[in-house]
Enzyme design. Structure first.
Site, PDB file in Angstrom:
ATOM      1  N   SER A 171      -2.865   0.751   4.597  1.00 58.82           N
ATOM      2  CA  SER A 171      -2.604   1.623   3.450  1.00 58.82           C
ATOM      3  C   SER A 171      -1.129   2.044   3.417  1.00 58.82           C
ATOM      4  O   SER A 171      -0.252   1.175   3.458  1.00 58.82           O
ATOM      5  CB  SER A 171      -3.543   2.830   3.536  1.00 58.82           C
ATOM      6  OG  SER A 171      -3.460   3.612   2.393  1.00 58.82           O
ATOM      7  N   ASP A 336     -12.113  -2.641  -1.978  1.00 58.18           N
ATOM      8  CA  ASP A 336     -11.051  -1.638  -2.027  1.00 58.18           C
ATOM      9  C   ASP A 336     -10.497  -1.611  -3.454  1.00 58.18           C
ATOM     10  O   ASP A 336      -9.783  -2.512  -3.871  1.00 58.18           O
ATOM     11  CB  ASP A 336      -9.955  -2.021  -1.019  1.00 58.18           C
ATOM     12  CG  ASP A 336      -8.835  -0.995  -0.954  1.00 58.18           C
ATOM     13  OD1 ASP A 336      -8.819  -0.066  -1.784  1.00 58.18           O
ATOM     14  OD2 ASP A 336      -7.983  -1.132  -0.059  1.00 58.18           O
ATOM     15  N   HIS A 369     -11.556   1.316   0.356  1.00 57.76           N
ATOM     16  CA  HIS A 369     -10.256   1.416   1.022  1.00 57.76           C
ATOM     17  C   HIS A 369     -10.400   1.809   2.496  1.00 57.76           C
ATOM     18  O   HIS A 369      -9.638   1.366   3.344  1.00 57.76           O
ATOM     19  CB  HIS A 369      -9.403   2.443   0.272  1.00 57.76           C
ATOM     20  CG  HIS A 369      -7.989   2.500   0.721  1.00 57.76           C
ATOM     21  ND1 HIS A 369      -7.170   1.387   0.718  1.00 57.76           N
ATOM     22  CD2 HIS A 369      -7.222   3.520   1.195  1.00 57.76           C
ATOM     23  CE1 HIS A 369      -5.975   1.735   1.173  1.00 57.76           C
ATOM     24  NE2 HIS A 369      -5.976   3.018   1.471  1.00 57.76           N
TER      25      HIS A 369
END
Lengths: 396, 198
Positions: A171, A336, A369
């Site tokens: 991320s 995601d 995610h």
């Protein structure tokens, strides 16, 4: 659950981790101090600052086995292991890092660092502003991924690491790993970029803005100087975290975990928590607001919004990645929707155009995610195989 | 896609002959990366494999081959025009749903293409069909009901396909038992290797 039972459970979990041969065990954070001023992208300059970090494993004789692990939005330098005085506080990527784990600390010297502007010990809004003698609070400068990477590079200098075997992150952490390969191409051999995007979409910025507005409009916010006023904008921080949490899970995962389950078995026709999902979000919000700093949260969402390496190349990502010499592993997760596989493929496309040694894997995982933090055998096997390759390279 | 993992297949040497030293190569349906590894070692090539299967992607990483996990049926949108010297499709053409599209995509991203496929016109295959059965052999190891090979063709079929679409065949090698043949390729050839350009 009674507090005693909870405490017992907590210690049992901790002792399990300590006894596990795949844990790095008890770890101790350290502090590095920097007196050379750090110019920031915003134009501001940090005169001096501290970074809190942890290390696992041993640095080899030629200093070639170091791996930097970059943290995402709400995490810290505490990447793996536990603290002796807080044995329930397990590092946020403990399933990835340890002896025999995908990032094997019996081979690699792993560094976790709390970024500038953070609230886990590194210089940030909670620290004292040397110019005023009071906490920085709302006056702490706005920071960027590039500022973080520059500060991390100085930490590497202090630790005697000229070149990382790999820089790794998921991320926002992956954005740092990518920025490393652009900004310091000669200082890393591999970049491991998990659940990333080359910049945030308008939808992503929109979520961040909702989070920021929740904090800024909290009556306790006081332009960020809540600390000196003895109040914290917990309500805002709570809502900010709730919004964030929705975006980390996939629709399916939320449906599986909570569906329309009711907290009390029946509808009560009130505004108390009725659905399990409400209860979950409130719990996550409360937990977060108790230990995270609102000024840090504001700044980290800005760090995300600003990241856009293509910007100074007229939007041309291929041009932005022109200097990359590291091998790059890009991993995305099918569900995601915050940083979708399509966004990772943009990075891959630009790396391919530059003939970079890139490998791309798209993991079919249901968790959205958050999948990058979870145990998924296909994902972990892949990262393990990649680190095997990194290890072979530094050994030869 | 035909199982092609681990072993050195007879078409590899023929492919390597067409690929010049140091070329930039894209291997579509690369399996565990054996061909690319072979080309890296024997011809000093650079490049990438493309495969959709998780196990193959993992095997490529273990083999030190750069691999992009992607579905060939969706085209090659990750790759720019003319970004490779060679695009290889080894024993995968016959398993593609959209044969024409992948051939065009190969010529878009590469200056030249190499395909290999089992020749359905091989006399042993013809004999099995004459006996009233779908052929099964080393190169066609599947039963009719579980085969991924949905677009089998003969050497003659493929050459006609190319001629009709203005695809220029640069070189052809037809192999039987791993050895190249010179006469009656459509009847005696087991495996065809074509080097073509736009």
């Amino acid at each position: 659950m009674t507090p005693e039972r909870r405490l017992r459970g907590f210690f049992m979990a901790a002792s399990k981790i300590l006894d596990s041969p795949t844990s790095v065990g008890t770890v101790v954070p350290q502090t590095a101090r920097f007196t050379e001023p750090l110019p920031l992208r915003s134009g501001a300059v940090l005169r001096d600052y501290e970074l809190v970090y942890e290390t696992y494993g041993e640095l080899n004789a030629d200093h070639s086995n170091a791996v930097l692990v970059c943290h995402a939005l709400n995490a810290s330098h505490h990447v793996a292991g536990v603290y002796a005085d807080d044995p329930g506080n397990v590092g946020w990527w403990d399933n990835m890092i340890g002896p025999g784990k995908p990032l094997d600390t019996s081979r690699f010297f792993v560094i976790g660092v709390n970024n500038l502007g953070g609230c886990h010990g590194s210089t940030g809004p909670l620290s004292i502003n040397p110019d005023t003698g009071s906490p920085w609070g709302g006056d702490f400068p706005v920071i960027t991924v590039e500022d973080w990477v520059d500060a991390q590079a100085r930490l590497a200098d202090q630790l005697g690491i000229n070149r990382f075997a790999a820089v790794m992150g998921g991320s926002l952490g992956a954005m740092q790993a990518l920025a490393w390969s652009i900004r310091y191409p000669k200082r890393l051999q591999h970049s491991i970029v998990i659940a990333c995007a080359p910049n945030l979409s308008a939808q992503n910025i929109a979520f961040n803005e909702v989070a920021r507005q929740a904090i800024i409009t909290d009556p306790d916010f006081n332009d960020g100087h809540y600390q000196v006023k003895g109040a914290t904008p917990k309500r805002g921080l709570r809502v900010a975290r709730m919004v964030g949490h929705i975006t980390y899970l996939s629709d399916d995962e939320m449906a599986n975990k909570f569906g329309r389950q009711l907290k009390h078995g029946k509808l009560n026709y009130t505004f108390e928590t009725e659905f399990e999902i409400e209860s979950y979000l409130r719990h996550q919000g409360n937990k977060f607001a108790d230990h995270f700093d609102a000024n840090t949260y504001l700044r980290i969402t800005k760090v995300l919004d600003y990241f856009d390496p293509a910007l100074e190349h007229g939007g041309d990502l291929t041009q932005a990645l022109h200097n990359v010499t590291a091998g790059v592993l890009v991993v995305s997760f099918t569900t995601d929707w915050r940083f979708s596989p399509e966004r990772s493929r943009e990075i891959v496309h630009a790396l391919l155009d530059n003939r970079v040694r890139v490998t791309y894997a798209e993991i079919d995982a249901p968790h959205g995610h958050d999948a990058f933090l979870l145990d998924d055998p296909r994902y972990h096997r892949l990262v393990a195989a990649y680190f095997e390759r990194v290890h072979r390279e530094i050994a030869s | 896609m035909i199982a092609r993992n681990g072993t050195q297949r007879p078409d590899y040497a023929a492919i390597a002959q067409s690929v010049q030293r140091g070329a930039h190569v894209l291997d579509l349906g690369c399996g565990d990366g054996t061909l690319l590894k072979y080309l890296q070692q024997s011809r000093g090539v650079t490049g990438y494999g493309v495969d959709i299967d998780d196990g193959n992607v993992l095997a490529c990483v273990k083999n030190g081959v750069n691999v992009i996990q992607s579905d060939l049926e969706r085209g090659l949108s990750e790759f720019e025009d003319n970004s490779f010297d060679f695009v290889v499709l080894s024993q995968t053409l016959q398993a593609m749903r959209n044969t024409e599209r992948i051939m065009r995509e190969m010529l878009r991203v590469g200056r030249a293409g190499i395909v290999t496929f089992p020749n359905f016109g091989y006399w042993k295959n013809r004999l099995q069909v004459l006996r009233g059965r779908m052929p099964i052999s080393e190169n066609l190891p599947f039963e009719w009901f579980n085969t991924p090979n949905i677009h089998l063709c003969t050497v003659t079929d493929f050459e006609r396909f190319c001629a009709e679409r203005g695809i220029r065949i640069v070189a052809r090698t037809v192999l039987t038992g791993g050895r190249p043949l010179t006469s009656l390729p459509n009847l005696l050839g087991e495996l065809a290797v074509y080097h073509f350009a736009g």
